[in-house]
Design a protein around this motif. Structure first.
Motif, PDB file in Angstrom:
ATOM      1  N   GLY A  19       0.797  -1.224   0.000  1.00 14.39           N
ATOM      2  CA  GLY A  19       0.000   0.000   0.000  1.00 14.39           C
ATOM      3  C   GLY A  19       0.824   1.265   0.000  1.00 14.39           C
ATOM      4  N   LEU A  20       2.078   1.184  -0.467  1.00 12.54           N
ATOM      5  CA  LEU A  20       2.962   2.341  -0.445  1.00 12.54           C
ATOM      6  C   LEU A  20       3.175   2.941  -1.827  1.00 12.54           C
ATOM      7  CD1 LEU A  20       5.399   0.885   2.188  1.00 12.54           C
ATOM      8  CD2 LEU A  20       4.220   3.090   2.404  1.00 12.54           C
ATOM      9  N   VAL A  21       2.311   2.554  -2.761  1.00 13.87           N
ATOM     10  CA  VAL A  21       2.331   3.102  -4.115  1.00 13.87           C
ATOM     11  C   VAL A  21       1.045   3.893  -4.336  1.00 13.87           C
ATOM     12  CG1 VAL A  21       2.213   2.486  -6.559  1.00 13.87           C
ATOM     13  CG2 VAL A  21       3.837   1.325  -5.060  1.00 13.87           C
ATOM     14  N   SER A  22       1.164   5.028  -4.955  1.00 12.76           N
ATOM     15  CA  SER A  22       0.013   5.913  -5.173  1.00 12.76           C
ATOM     16  C   SER A  22      -1.105   5.207  -5.922  1.00 12.76           C
ATOM     17  CB  SER A  22       0.465   7.145  -5.965  1.00 12.76           C
ATOM     18  OG  SER A  22      -0.615   8.012  -6.219  1.00 12.76           O
ATOM     19  N   GLY A  23      -2.326   5.389  -5.436  1.00 12.90           N
ATOM     20  CA  GLY A  23      -3.507   4.869  -6.106  1.00 12.90           C
ATOM     21  C   GLY A  23      -3.936   3.489  -5.652  1.00 12.90           C
ATOM     22  N   VAL A  24      -3.135   2.821  -4.834  1.00 12.13           N
ATOM     23  CA  VAL A  24      -3.468   1.476  -4.389  1.00 12.13           C
ATOM     24  C   VAL A  24      -4.549   1.507  -3.309  1.00 12.13           C
ATOM     25  CG1 VAL A  24      -2.561  -0.529  -3.152  1.00 12.13           C
ATOM     26  CG2 VAL A  24      -1.274   0.444  -5.048  1.00 12.13           C
ATOM     27  N   LEU A  25      -4.452   2.465  -2.411  1.00  8.72           N
ATOM     28  CA  LEU A  25      -5.410   2.592  -1.315  1.00  8.72           C
ATOM     29  C   LEU A  25      -6.478   3.628  -1.661  1.00  8.72           C
ATOM     30  CD1 LEU A  25      -2.863   2.414   1.632  1.00  8.72           C
ATOM     31  CD2 LEU A  25      -4.547   0.670   1.000  1.00  8.72           C
ATOM     32  N   PRO A  26      -7.638   3.561  -0.995  1.00  7.48           N
ATOM     33  CA  PRO A  26      -8.772   4.423  -1.388  1.00  7.48           C
ATOM     34  C   PRO A  26      -8.679   5.867  -0.919  1.00  7.48           C
ATOM     35  CG  PRO A  26      -9.398   3.015   0.448  1.00  7.48           C
ATOM     36  CD  PRO A  26      -8.030   2.576   0.033  1.00  7.48           C
ATOM     37  N   LEU A  27      -7.521   6.291  -0.421  1.00  9.56           N
ATOM     38  CA  LEU A  27      -7.369   7.679   0.002  1.00  9.56           C
ATOM     39  C   LEU A  27      -5.928   8.096  -0.237  1.00  9.56           C
ATOM     40  CD1 LEU A  27      -8.662  10.164   1.430  1.00  9.56           C
ATOM     41  CD2 LEU A  27      -7.831   9.204   3.587  1.00  9.56           C
ATOM     42  N   ARG A  28      -5.742   9.184  -0.982  1.00 13.33           N
ATOM     43  CA  ARG A  28      -4.393   9.689  -1.221  1.00 13.33           C
ATOM     44  C   ARG A  28      -3.958  10.565  -0.048  1.00 13.33           C
ATOM     45  NH1 ARG A  28      -2.719   9.051  -6.531  1.00 13.33           N
ATOM     46  NH2 ARG A  28      -4.356   8.324  -7.961  1.00 13.33           N
ATOM     47  N   PRO A  29      -2.677  10.506   0.344  1.00 12.72           N
ATOM     48  CA  PRO A  29      -2.217  11.297   1.489  1.00 12.72           C
ATOM     49  C   PRO A  29      -2.536  12.781   1.385  1.00 12.72           C
ATOM     50  CG  PRO A  29      -0.565   9.680   0.889  1.00 12.72           C
ATOM     51  CD  PRO A  29      -1.623   9.605  -0.172  1.00 12.72           C
ATOM     52  N   SER A  30      -2.486  13.324   0.166  1.00  9.98           N
ATOM     53  CA  SER A  30      -2.761  14.762   0.009  1.00  9.98           C
ATOM     54  C   SER A  30      -4.204  15.104   0.355  1.00  9.98           C
ATOM     55  CB  SER A  30      -2.458  15.192  -1.429  1.00  9.98           C
ATOM     56  OG  SER A  30      -3.256  14.448  -2.351  1.00  9.98           O
ATOM     57  N   ALA A  31      -5.103  14.112   0.250  1.00  8.05           N
ATOM     58  CA  ALA A  31      -6.521  14.363   0.538  1.00  8.05           C
ATOM     59  C   ALA A  31      -6.903  14.023   1.966  1.00  8.05           C
ATOM     60  CB  ALA A  31      -7.386  13.542  -0.424  1.00  8.05           C
ATOM     61  N   SER A 312       6.825   5.426  -5.264  1.00 12.92           N
ATOM     62  CA  SER A 312       6.361   5.174  -3.893  1.00 12.92           C
ATOM     63  C   SER A 312       6.130   6.476  -3.154  1.00 12.92           C
ATOM     64  CB  SER A 312       7.397   4.346  -3.131  1.00 12.92           C
ATOM     65  OG  SER A 312       8.512   5.150  -2.774  1.00 12.92           O
ATOM     66  N   ARG A 313       5.429   6.376  -2.071  1.00 14.40           N
ATOM     67  CA  ARG A 313       5.267   7.514  -1.168  1.00 14.40           C
ATOM     68  C   ARG A 313       6.618   7.837  -0.547  1.00 14.40           C
ATOM     69  NH1 ARG A 313       2.889  10.908   2.221  1.00 14.40           N
ATOM     70  NH2 ARG A 313       2.585  10.448   4.442  1.00 14.40           N
ATOM     71  N   THR A 314       6.840   9.116  -0.266  1.00 10.82           N
ATOM     72  CA  THR A 314       8.016   9.566   0.471  1.00 10.82           C
ATOM     73  C   THR A 314       7.592   9.746   1.918  1.00 10.82           C
ATOM     74  OG1 THR A 314       9.046  10.648  -1.430  1.00 10.82           O
ATOM     75  CG2 THR A 314       9.708  11.418   0.757  1.00 10.82           C
ATOM     76  N   THR A 315       8.216   9.001   2.825  1.00  6.67           N
ATOM     77  CA  THR A 315       7.728   9.008   4.202  1.00  6.67           C
ATOM     78  C   THR A 315       8.734   8.391   5.154  1.00  6.67           C
ATOM     79  OG1 THR A 315       5.848   8.392   5.604  1.00  6.67           O
ATOM     80  CG2 THR A 315       6.593   6.754   4.016  1.00  6.67           C
ATOM     81  N   LEU A 316       8.538   8.670   6.441  1.00 10.36           N
ATOM     82  CA  LEU A 316       9.247   7.957   7.491  1.00 10.36           C
ATOM     83  C   LEU A 316       8.495   6.670   7.798  1.00 10.36           C
ATOM     84  CD1 LEU A 316       9.994  10.834  10.067  1.00 10.36           C
ATOM     85  CD2 LEU A 316      11.496   9.975   8.270  1.00 10.36           C
ATOM     86  N   LEU A 317       9.232   5.609   8.124  1.00 13.14           N
ATOM     87  CA  LEU A 317       8.625   4.322   8.451  1.00 13.14           C
ATOM     88  C   LEU A 317       8.925   3.945   9.893  1.00 13.14           C
ATOM     89  CD1 LEU A 317       9.754   2.301   5.291  1.00 13.14           C
ATOM     90  CD2 LEU A 317       7.434   3.129   5.764  1.00 13.14           C
ATOM     91  N   SER A 318       7.937   3.407  10.564  1.00 15.26           N
ATOM     92  CA  SER A 318       8.149   2.866  11.907  1.00 15.26           C
ATOM     93  C   SER A 318       9.091   1.669  11.835  1.00 15.26           C
ATOM     94  CB  SER A 318       6.814   2.424  12.507  1.00 15.26           C
ATOM     95  OG  SER A 318       7.022   1.565  13.621  1.00 15.26           O
ATOM     96  N   PRO A 319       9.922   1.451  12.864  1.00 14.57           N
ATOM     97  CA  PRO A 319      10.726   0.220  12.912  1.00 14.57           C
ATOM     98  C   PRO A 319       9.862  -1.039  12.933  1.00 14.57           C
ATOM     99  CG  PRO A 319      11.501   1.815  14.535  1.00 14.57           C
ATOM    100  CD  PRO A 319      10.206   2.340  13.993  1.00 14.57           C
ATOM    101  N   PHE A 320       8.585  -0.882  13.318  1.00 16.50           N
ATOM    102  CA  PHE A 320       7.673  -2.021  13.395  1.00 16.50           C
ATOM    103  C   PHE A 320       6.744  -2.084  12.182  1.00 16.50           C
ATOM    104  CE2 PHE A 320       8.619  -0.570  17.747  1.00 16.50           C
ATOM    105  CZ  PHE A 320       9.249  -1.699  18.240  1.00 16.50           C
TER     106      PHE A 320
END
Length: 437
Positions: A19-31, A312-320
């Protein structure tokens, strides 16, 4: 010979599955910040079901890990949306017939889609067969907990008489031992959390009936141990298929690690046989990934969609985060050797207390040790991945700056304060990128 994938193709399949590629999930981070509450909750729910499990942890840096997992994929959906999707937001006494999730031992303690409840019968049976091993069986307390939950549930351990005998973290009360044992066996379910304390209820109230009974015409689910659910092989096969879909591509070890399936009672040969059955049925495809020593398995449907690397999305990832929780797989996929230094003595840490990988353009380009202090996000150390000659690509610097600015905005910080930057020569470029808008 199976399908051959390059490293880039494998990363593309994995990032899409996660789910870290644009358009895969039903909500974009910008929205996300302006989306209706119901849409944000639905997106969190969809993310959980895509991943199959979200690990829980008590450590909170910027936010708790289960929130960071959603933020990495959906952006600023808000804590209320996450809590509502996971636990009903703590505003209802119990999930009842509307339960969509439950908490159980998967990849450690995890939030899971409720439809997976019957699939963990294999683990409940294993607990039943093993019996008590870390505390003396509190027979009387077990009866009392059953009665209290039946009469007054759902309850926290405080409502059951308290969690501890003393101030020592390990010195559980009989009531705490009893209710955790009943949770392991499946008689009790954690229906939500309040102040990070589990709220327990009887399974017959917390899990919808359709998930506690076989489909019409199928054999009865209750076995000699009194555990409700399909046979062990049926459970393991279904969980392995879900793991393939959540991973996209993985070796036998990667896939078994998703729900920690491998054990003395579930040896490697058994997992391999079940995967072979999934391959034979066309649900899973055996693949060879460039640079991987072991054979791998991929979601057949995902391969049909395509293996081209998407942005992919640009983001920080949790160690978990499930993208990186298997460190060997992280190294194989990204060439990124990642050690969580949470439990390393301070003087021996190399990268920091809670190092969060930075995902940018389909690669892990840096790691950040963040801490929120007053109105600023302090990047106590930023360590970039370097090329063969020690250089850092300009895109990695701008991507890291973007990830830091967005994370700061998400937690309500007005500025990003840089600590140590490795290599130090990159510091001016990172400061410039942070200042740019």
């Amino acid at each position: 010979m199976g399908v051959e994938l390059s490293g880039a193709q494998a990363r593309g399949v994995v990032l899409r599955a996660q789910g870290l590629v644009s358009g895969v999930l039903p909500l974009r981070p910008s929205a996300a910040p302006t989306a209706r509450a119901a849409r944000r909750v639905a997106a969190v729910d969809a993310t959980l079901r895509r991943l199959g499990a979200v690990q829980l942890d008590t450590v909170s840096v910027l936010a708790r890990s289960h929130e960071l997992v959603q933020y990495a994929r959906l952006g600023a959906v808000g804590r209320d949306a996450v809590e509502t999707a996971y636990w009903g937001g703590g505003r209802v006494a119990e999930h009842g017939a509307e339960a969509t999730t439950f908490e159980y031992w998967s990849h450690a303690a995890s939030i899971l889609p409720v439809e997976e409840w019957p699939l963990f019968a294999f683990r409940r049976r294993a607990f039943a067969r093993r019996g008590f091993h870390w505390h003396k069986e509190p027979t009387k307390a077990i009866r009392e907990v059953r009665r209290a939950l039946a009469d007054d549930g759902p309850l926290t351990t405080a409502g059951l008489g308290g969690a501890k005998r003393s101030a020592e973290w390990w010195d559980w009360s009989d009531a705490k031992v009893a209710v955790e044992w009943l949770l392991m066996l499946g008689e009790v379910v954690c229906v939500r959390r309040v102040g990070w304390r589990r709220v327990y209820d009887l399974t017959e109230r917390a899990i919808p009936q359709r998930h506690r009974e076989p489909v019409a015409g199928a054999p009865a689910w209750v076995d000699d141990e009194g555990v409700v659910g399909p046979t062990d092989d049926e459970c393991l096969r279904a969980l392995l298929l879900r793991s393939v879909r959540g991973c996209g591509v993985g070796t036998r070890g990667d896939l078994a690690d998703v729900h920690r399936l491998a054990s003395r009672s579930v040896p490697r040969e058994r997992i391999e046989a079940l995967l072979a059955g999934l391959v034979e049925d066309g649900l899973v495809t055996r693949v060879e990934v460039e640079g991987w020593a072991a054979p791998a398995y991929a979601d057949t449907t995902a391969l049909a969609v395509g293996t081209d690397g998407a942005r992919s999305r640009t983001t920080l990832l949790s160690p978990f985060d499930s993208l990186v929780w298997h460190r060997g797989r992280t190294s194989r996929l990204f060439g990124f050797d990642y050690t969580m230094e949470l439990y390393v003595p301070q003087g021996r840490r190399v990268h920091g207390y809670f190092t969060m990988p930075v995902l940018h353009n389909g690669r892990l380009v840096a790691r950040v040790d963040p801490k929120r202090e007053r109105d600023a996000l302090h990047a106590r150390q930023v360590t970039f991945e370097t090329g063969p000659r020690g250089g850092v690509p300009a895109s990695a610097v701008t991507g890291t700056a973007t990830a830091l600015r967005e994370a700061a905005s998400w937690v309500g910080s007005e500025a990003v304060v840089l600590g140590r930057v490795v290599p130090a020569s990159v510091r001016p470029a990172l400061e410039s990128a942070l200042a740019a808008r």
